[in-house]
Design an enzyme around this catalytic site. Structure first.
Site, PDB file in Angstrom:
ATOM      1  N   THR A   1       0.829  -1.208   0.000  1.00  0.00           N
ATOM      2  CA  THR A   1       0.000   0.000   0.000  1.00  0.00           C
ATOM      3  C   THR A   1       0.861   1.254   0.000  1.00  0.00           C
ATOM      4  OG1 THR A   1      -1.772  -1.173   1.160  1.00  0.00           O
ATOM      5  CG2 THR A   1      -1.856   1.230   1.166  1.00  0.00           C
TER       6      THR A   1
ATOM      7  N   ASP B   1      -6.277   0.191   3.985  1.00  0.00           N
ATOM      8  CA  ASP B   1      -5.396   0.264   2.809  1.00  0.00           C
ATOM      9  C   ASP B   1      -6.111   0.921   1.636  1.00  0.00           C
ATOM     10  OD1 ASP B   1      -3.472  -0.975   4.298  1.00  0.00           O
ATOM     11  OD2 ASP B   1      -3.695  -2.939   3.356  1.00  0.00           O
TER      12      ASP B   1
ATOM     13  N   GLU C   1      -4.202  -3.155  -6.277  1.00  0.00           N
ATOM     14  CA  GLU C   1      -3.363  -3.775  -5.254  1.00  0.00           C
ATOM     15  C   GLU C   1      -3.961  -5.115  -4.865  1.00  0.00           C
ATOM     16  OE1 GLU C   1      -2.291  -3.420  -0.581  1.00  0.00           O
ATOM     17  OE2 GLU C   1      -2.433  -1.514  -1.662  1.00  0.00           O
ATOM     18  N   GLY C   2      -3.171  -6.166  -4.969  1.00  0.00           N
ATOM     19  CA  GLY C   2      -3.613  -7.479  -4.550  1.00  0.00           C
ATOM     20  C   GLY C   2      -3.611  -7.621  -3.040  1.00  0.00           C
ATOM     21  N   ALA C   3      -3.845  -8.847  -2.579  1.00  0.00           N
ATOM     22  CA  ALA C   3      -3.891  -9.128  -1.138  1.00  0.00           C
ATOM     23  C   ALA C   3      -2.869 -10.215  -0.825  1.00  0.00           C
ATOM     24  CB  ALA C   3      -5.292  -9.564  -0.724  1.00  0.00           C
TER      25      ALA C   3
ATOM     26  N   ASN D   1      11.250  -1.922  -0.431  1.00  0.00           N
ATOM     27  CA  ASN D   1      10.858  -1.065   0.683  1.00  0.00           C
ATOM     28  C   ASN D   1      11.844  -1.180   1.833  1.00  0.00           C
ATOM     29  OD1 ASN D   1       8.543   0.484   0.186  1.00  0.00           O
ATOM     30  ND2 ASN D   1       7.200  -1.289   0.433  1.00  0.00           N
TER      31      ASN D   1
ATOM     32  N   SER E   1      -9.224  -7.777   3.911  1.00  0.00           N
ATOM     33  CA  SER E   1      -9.604  -8.475   5.135  1.00  0.00           C
ATOM     34  C   SER E   1      -8.909  -7.826   6.330  1.00  0.00           C
ATOM     35  CB  SER E   1      -9.257  -9.962   5.034  1.00  0.00           C
ATOM     36  OG  SER E   1      -7.903 -10.150   4.691  1.00  0.00           O
TER      37      SER E   1
ATOM     38  N   LYS F   1      -8.372  -1.743  -4.645  1.00  0.00           N
ATOM     39  CA  LYS F   1      -7.988  -2.875  -3.798  1.00  0.00           C
ATOM     40  C   LYS F   1      -9.304  -3.597  -3.563  1.00  0.00           C
ATOM     41  CE  LYS F   1      -5.731  -4.343   0.470  1.00  0.00           C
ATOM     42  NZ  LYS F   1      -4.605  -5.098  -0.095  1.00  0.00           N
TER      43      LYS F   1
END
Length: 230
Positions: free
Chosen positions: A18, A56, A115-117, A175, A43, A39
């Protein structure tokens, strides 16, 4: 050829997708791009004002300057589990075709950022992984990973998995994990020797207002030029 969208995936959950997505959105907007964040399922949502709040999804929305949170994250679940299991526990099974429909461009001049999970092979819907949603959309991938010892293996495995599925890995984001690695570690150099894709390193940034690094525009230029060539 106009780039219709990008799909942000990760080497795992909690790797900063995110944050990277918000930085990417801000960089694209600075170039004059109209960005639609998506997104589609989140969850582990807490309740705010009596409704499940997708933290997110809300951050992506704020970065994009839009006010359609129900379109950004239409499926929200309280259990902090893989979305397919969280959805089953809530009595609302998820299906790939519905997720894909929620992520497709609305207008031809919009760039959809999805954006995936979790990770690329994390379960997402009934009988479907994040990789299946990426494949259904056909968007180039942005792979996000923490810049720490041991990350080369999951990055290279994900890159190979994407290639086997006929997907394009457009770029990699490393990151800052918040703590220094061992002396001599240089994941960026090691990756550039093995992957021919643009690489961006993100330093520590505030999660609610992440800002693009100085080399963001040059990185985006490489990605957009790679995908705009005939």
């Amino acid at each position: 050829m106009t780039l219709p969208g990008l799909f942000i995936t990760g080497t795992d959950t909690g790797v900063g997708k995110t944050v990277a997505g918000c930085v990417l959105i801000r960089g694209l907007r600075a170039r004059g791009c109209s960005v639609l964040p998506r997104k589609p399922v989140e969850s582990g949502c807490a309740r705010r004002g009596g409704v499940l709040w997708p933290a997110d999804g809300a951050r992506l929305l704020e970065a994009a300057g839009r006010d359609e949170l129900d379109r950004v994250t239409p499926w929200r679940f309280p259990h902090a589990l893989a979305p397919d299991r969280a959805a089953r526990l809530a009595g609302t099974p998820l299906h790939l075709d519905a997720l894909a429909s929620a992520c497709r461009p609305v207008a031809s001049d919009d760039l959809v950022l999805v954006e995936g999970a979790g990770g690329f092979y994390s379960p997402l819907a009934e009988g479907a992984l994040n990789a299946d949603l990426a494949g259904a959309l056909g968007f180039p991938l942005i792979l996000v990973a923490p810049d720490r010892l041991g990350v080369l293996n999951p990055i290279l495995l994900t890159a190979e998995a994407a290639l086997r599925r006929g997907l394009t890995l457009a770029g990699v984001v490393l990151n800052d994990p918040g703590e220094p690695g061992p002396e001599g570690m240089d994941n960026a150099a090691d990756l550039q020797a093995r992957l021919q894709v643009p690489l961006l390193r993100l330093g520590r940034t505030h999660p609610d207002r992440p800002q693009p690094p100085p080399d963001m525009d040059a990185w985006l230029e490489q990605i957009l030029n790679r995908r705009s060539a005939p």
